[in-house]
Design a protein around this motif. Sequence first.
Motif, PDB file in Angstrom:
ATOM      1  N   ILE A  39       1.249   6.482  -6.976  1.00  0.00           N
ATOM      2  CA  ILE A  39       0.157   7.402  -7.330  1.00  0.00           C
ATOM      3  C   ILE A  39       0.666   8.840  -7.349  1.00  0.00           C
ATOM      4  O   ILE A  39       0.426   9.586  -8.291  1.00  0.00           O
TER       5      ILE A  39
ATOM      6  N   ARG B 145       0.834  -1.196   0.000  1.00  0.00           N
ATOM      7  CA  ARG B 145       0.000   0.000   0.000  1.00  0.00           C
ATOM      8  C   ARG B 145       0.878   1.260   0.000  1.00  0.00           C
ATOM      9  O   ARG B 145       0.624   2.205  -0.740  1.00  0.00           O
TER      10      ARG B 145
ATOM     11  N   HIS C 122      -4.950   0.001 -10.162  1.00  0.00           N
ATOM     12  CA  HIS C 122      -6.087  -0.855  -9.790  1.00  0.00           C
ATOM     13  C   HIS C 122      -6.821  -0.311  -8.564  1.00  0.00           C
ATOM     14  O   HIS C 122      -7.213  -1.075  -7.667  1.00  0.00           O
ATOM     15  N   TYR C 123      -7.006   1.006  -8.535  1.00  0.00           N
ATOM     16  CA  TYR C 123      -7.802   1.679  -7.510  1.00  0.00           C
ATOM     17  C   TYR C 123      -8.967   2.364  -8.214  1.00  0.00           C
ATOM     18  O   TYR C 123      -8.915   2.618  -9.420  1.00  0.00           O
ATOM     19  N   SER C 124      -9.983   2.730  -7.446  1.00  0.00           N
ATOM     20  CA  SER C 124     -11.036   3.573  -7.997  1.00  0.00           C
ATOM     21  C   SER C 124     -10.514   5.008  -8.075  1.00  0.00           C
ATOM     22  O   SER C 124      -9.546   5.371  -7.393  1.00  0.00           O
TER      23      SER C 124
ATOM     24  N   ARG D 153     -10.552   6.583  -4.659  1.00  0.00           N
ATOM     25  CA  ARG D 153      -9.422   6.235  -3.791  1.00  0.00           C
ATOM     26  C   ARG D 153      -8.162   7.005  -4.194  1.00  0.00           C
ATOM     27  O   ARG D 153      -7.395   7.428  -3.327  1.00  0.00           O
ATOM     28  N   VAL D 154      -7.947   7.192  -5.488  1.00  0.00           N
ATOM     29  CA  VAL D 154      -6.796   7.974  -5.939  1.00  0.00           C
ATOM     30  C   VAL D 154      -6.903   9.400  -5.414  1.00  0.00           C
ATOM     31  O   VAL D 154      -5.930   9.959  -4.896  1.00  0.00           O
TER      32      VAL D 154
ATOM     33  N   LYS E  37       2.315   1.595  -3.443  1.00  0.00           N
ATOM     34  CA  LYS E  37       1.287   1.999  -4.399  1.00  0.00           C
ATOM     35  C   LYS E  37       0.945   3.482  -4.235  1.00  0.00           C
ATOM     36  O   LYS E  37       0.791   4.208  -5.219  1.00  0.00           O
ATOM     37  N   HIS E  38       0.865   3.956  -3.005  1.00  0.00           N
ATOM     38  CA  HIS E  38       0.547   5.362  -2.772  1.00  0.00           C
ATOM     39  C   HIS E  38       1.671   6.268  -3.269  1.00  0.00           C
ATOM     40  O   HIS E  38       1.416   7.338  -3.831  1.00  0.00           O
TER      41      HIS E  38
ATOM     42  N   ALA F 231      -5.867   5.600 -11.778  1.00  0.00           N
ATOM     43  CA  ALA F 231      -6.737   4.577 -11.181  1.00  0.00           C
ATOM     44  C   ALA F 231      -6.615   3.255 -11.931  1.00  0.00           C
ATOM     45  O   ALA F 231      -6.515   2.180 -11.313  1.00  0.00           O
TER      46      ALA F 231
END
Length: 133
Positions: A91, A84, A110-112, A115-116, A87-88, A106
């Motif tokens: 982003i 996580r 693979h986030y909505s 969430r991004v 991934k953040h 996104a």
Amino acid sequence: MENPQHINNPLALPDSLRDLIECVGESAALRIVGWRGGAYLCVPKKVDPAHPLLEQIGAPAFSKLVDWYGGETLMLPKNDAVMRQIKHALIRQLRYEKNMQVDQIAIEVHYSMRRVFQVLAEDDPMPTTGDLF
């Protein structure tokens, strides 16, 4: 983003993972956490060719691990928490360095989109809500 290749901000990681990265390298450390994250890891005192770590990280990294931590038990961080954080960081990199649109980010991670936006909002301690007057 199933298997990140590089951690953008190692200081954001747990101390135990930073120490492990220093010992065996980023790739081997992430493989160990992916394999046993959230559990204890008993490091043998001697290199054992039958040890499952050899298969996980290879002989050079396994030798370094035994040299540094032989006979110790390590508590590994959970893989999902580490992933996580990575991934953040990705982003933020995609948005601020590569100027990608939120919908593209996104899809990439693979986030909505929601969430991004939440992850990006974590960087702004005072969210803009508009003028009150």
